[in-house]
Design an enzyme around this catalytic site. Structure first.
Site, PDB file in Angstrom:
ATOM      1  N   ASN A 183      64.804  29.487  75.150  1.00  0.00           N
ATOM      2  CA  ASN A 183      64.268  29.570  76.515  1.00  0.00           C
ATOM      3  C   ASN A 183      62.913  30.251  76.446  1.00  0.00           C
ATOM      4  OD1 ASN A 183      66.497  28.655  78.516  1.00  0.00           O
ATOM      5  ND2 ASN A 183      67.571  29.942  77.017  1.00  0.00           N
ATOM      6  N   GLU A 184      61.867  29.444  76.532  1.00  0.00           N
ATOM      7  CA  GLU A 184      60.507  29.928  76.370  1.00  0.00           C
ATOM      8  C   GLU A 184      60.021  30.610  77.648  1.00  0.00           C
ATOM      9  OE1 GLU A 184      59.310  29.737  73.508  1.00  0.00           O
ATOM     10  OE2 GLU A 184      60.381  28.124  72.515  1.00  0.00           O
ATOM     11  N   PRO A 185      58.921  31.371  77.562  1.00  0.00           N
ATOM     12  CA  PRO A 185      58.329  31.923  78.782  1.00  0.00           C
ATOM     13  C   PRO A 185      58.124  30.843  79.830  1.00  0.00           C
ATOM     14  CG  PRO A 185      57.270  32.878  76.866  1.00  0.00           C
ATOM     15  CD  PRO A 185      58.196  31.818  76.345  1.00  0.00           C
ATOM     16  N   SER A 187      60.841  29.903  81.631  1.00  0.00           N
ATOM     17  CA  SER A 187      62.216  29.496  81.938  1.00  0.00           C
ATOM     18  C   SER A 187      62.729  30.297  83.133  1.00  0.00           C
ATOM     19  CB  SER A 187      63.127  29.734  80.726  1.00  0.00           C
ATOM     20  OG  SER A 187      62.711  28.958  79.615  1.00  0.00           O
TER      21      SER A 187
END
Length: 662
Positions: A183-185, A187
């Site tokens: 879950n990348e920045p 998300s």
């Protein structure tokens, strides 16, 4: 043989009450800035044991109840110590996983059927293949699906979790940008399992598994943030100083989708488990005077005053009693009697770290100098993990040592061959072939056949393919030539330039072999032959590829063996640790700081530029767009500015060192 001595390096002795409080009241006091329950352990092993203890208890409790224990599990390297502890307990007959169900937290996408670099394969190699978990109890996203089928697959994956009763626990590491699973920045808190694009920083971290960043798949199928938060309990782990910044943001910062791990603050049973190095930026560790009374050591006083200068924007000698009182440092006024007394003490301490004579000044009073005057000249060995770390990290000091008459040796510990691009090999092969045609009348059959063989290999080489031994040898020769040129530029005799080619590095991959006895013996042979009065080693233990730490461990292990053998030369030897390739020493830890003039900084840049293969086309420049010489200069100038801001002399640049006590 002690192969992990770098892990024992403690720059600041943290009182136990700040990471292991005796009572709940003490804990609530020192963790007032923390928004997620955070347990700090002196070592990685102790942290892993703590998590394993809780998992073992929960697994056994569920087994007694006749129910399954459902785990969500990431495959990041920070979970490996926990897996190893669980495996150890299983092999000892203490813990069974027959009632455990595992859901893999993410899988790369897209994958073809032949692709072995799968997240689930990593998880099996590190954990699942070593315990008695049933194959039908292992669930993972499928990265081989057609993209049109992924959304439905994710819905079914969520349904499988619910059918198993939901996640009892999820084990996660944390990425440098605060990503959990993948879950990348950006998300959102409500995101469910889905397909997501992997950003460049995460791809950089994943390349250890793929051989190069280019071969990391562009996407991942990941459990969403809401899926993770649905678990009854969450463990987030991080080890090492490279994770200290993101842990502070996660634990003490605001809840924000720019740091997905911060969403753990909204969970009622989330736990962050870290070692002291990863906790280094938390308030109770970095600025303990803000949470409790302190036992004031010289280093802690220095740290507090540097912080106070930064808060007030004043140099040390202008700090007042009012500044101390308004910023929680009234204890120091009681200890020293006045701001002036504390100011002058720390000003002098910092002033005494500055020296233009890194090898010691002959015939001088060395009472307040970092290095002793005698013996002079000194025999010096500068250990460089890669064939350019010497000039990147301490090029100015290296040049100063030579010019001041010391007997300087440089030892390049690894070949650095994987950090050379294929185009460099092609360029040199063209030269060799052309040389053979012009001056050898094409008589050298070895050159002709090797040229053809290597040309053919590179023509058909795919991303992620491991180079042949011949190609790696040529790449190593390229780096040797650059290192020799830089040493000649710095007036170091070539018979004082040593290429150790430590075996652990020669895996042909980013992920190296374990460092062992063979590596240590090579280093020990050199130091016992030279018998140096000074040794310089890399202190960049947060090096993202791990090579620096292994190289330093090899040197420290060799020194330790010499110490056990009661080698007489060690009594007159000091070991200095440098940084500069990835970070710089905190000013409270600096014990020697060498000023660099504008001319010396230019010479340092020129010596770095001799390593042409490591310029724009180097494979491992990372996410920092600056070249190595630019990073080095910025750090050196930053250190000089910090000293200047504190009221010291204003220099162009400075290189900093910390002494290793053996």
């Amino acid at each position: 043989m002690k192969l992990n001595l770098s892990s024992k390096i403690v720059l600041n002795q943290i009182p136990e009450e700040f990471y292991r409080p005796a009572t709940a009241i003490e804990r609530s006091e020192i963790t007032r800035f923390e928004k997620v329950p955070t347990d700090i352990f002196p070592t990685i092993e102790e942290g892993a044991v703590d998590i394993a203890n809780q998992l073992e208890a929960d697994i056994k409790k569920r087994e007694q109840e006749g129910r399954r224990f459902v785990m969500g599990v990431g495959s990041g390297s920070s979970l490996t110590p926990i897996f190893q502890e669980l495996i150890r307990r299983h092999e000892a007959g203490r813990l069974s996983f027959s009632n455990v169900v595992v859901f893999n937290a993410y899988e790369y996408f897209p994958l073809n059927a032949e692709n072995v670099n799968r997240s689930i394969n990593q998880l099996k190699e590190r954990f699942l293949n070593h315990v008695d978990i049933e194959a039908e109890n292992i669930f993972t996203p499928d990265g081989t699906l057609a993209q049109d089928d992924v959304q439905e697959h994710c819905r079914q994956y969520e349904q499988h979790i619910k059918e198993q009763g939901g996640l009892d626990v999820i084990l996660l590491g944390i990425g440098r940008m605060g990503n959990i699973a993948t879950n990348e920045p950006g998300s959102s808190l409500t995101s469910a399992s889905r397909l997501i694009l992997i950003d460049e920083t995460a791809r950089e971290e994943m390349k250890m598994s793929f051989g190069s960043q280019e071969t990391v798949p562009p996407c991942s199928i990941t459990m969403g943030v809401s899926t993770i938060l649905s678990a009854r309990r969450i463990f987030l782990t991080a080890w090492g100083e490279e994770k200290a910044d993101i842990i502070k943001k996660t634990v003490e910062g605001k809840v924000s989708d720019t740091v997905p791990a911060s969403f753990l603050q909204t969970h009622n049973d989330a736990h962050v488990v870290i070692d002291l190095s990863a906790a280094a930026k938390l308030t109770r560790i970095q600025h303990p005077w803000l949470v409790a009374s302190c036992r004031w050591t010289d280093k802690l006083v220095r740290s507090a005053l540097v912080w106070l200068c930064q808060v007030t924007g004043k140099p040390i000698l202008k700090l007042t009693n009012k500044d101390y009182n308004e910023n929680g440092l009234s204890e120091l006024l009681a200890l020293y009697g006045s701001a002036y007394n504390a100011n002058i003490k720390i000003f002098n301490d910092l002033q005494h770290t500055i020296t233009g004579w890194p090898g010691g000044k002959p015939d001088a009073d060395d009472t307040y100098r970092p290095e002793r005057a005698k013996p002079f000249p000194k025999r010096v060995i500068v250990f460089s993990p890669h064939p350019d770390d010497d000039v990147i990290s301490m090029g100015g000091t290296l040049r100063r040592l030579v010019q001041q008459g010391h007997d300087v040796h440089v030892a390049y510990e690894t070949s650095g061959n994987i950090a050379v691009g294929d185009e460099e090999v092609v360029r040199f092969m063209h030269f060799i072939n052309g040389f053979n045609q012009l001056f050898g009348n094409e008589q050298d059959e070895v050159i002709k056949s090797k040229y053809k063989e290597i040309k053919e290999f590179l023509k058909h080489k795919k991303e992620g393919d491991i180079d042949t031994q011949d190609v790696r040898t040529i790449k190593g020769l390229i780096r040797r030539g650059e290192a020799r040129t830089a040493c000649t530029f710095n007036q170091i005799p070539l018979d004082h330039v040593h290429f150790l080619d430590l075996p652990f590095y020669e895996s042909g991959k980013i992920e190296k072999l374990p460092m062992g006895e063979a590596d240590v013996n090579i280093v020990r042979k050199l130091i016992s032959t030279v018998q140096p009065h000074q040794i310089y080693v890399a202190g960049d233990l947060a090096d993202p590829h791990g090579t620096h730490r292994k190289c330093t461990d090899a040197v420290l292990a060799a020194i330790d063996l010499e110490k056990e053998a009661k080698a007489a030369w060690l009594k007159d030897c000091r070991v200095w640790m440098y940084r500069g390739a990835w970070a710089e020493w905190e000013i409270e830890n600096i014990e020697m700081c060498v000023p660099i003039s504008p001319e010396e900084l230019r010479a340092k840049r020129n010596s770095i530029l001799k390593h042409q293969s490591q310029m724009e086309s180097a494979p491992f420049l990372g996410n920092d767009e600056r070249l190595f010489w630019q990073r080095s200069e910025d750090r050196n100038r930053g250190t000089a500015k910090l000293y200047d801001d504190l009221g010291m002399a204003c220099y162009e640049a400075m290189e900093a060192f910390v002494e290793y006590k053996f």
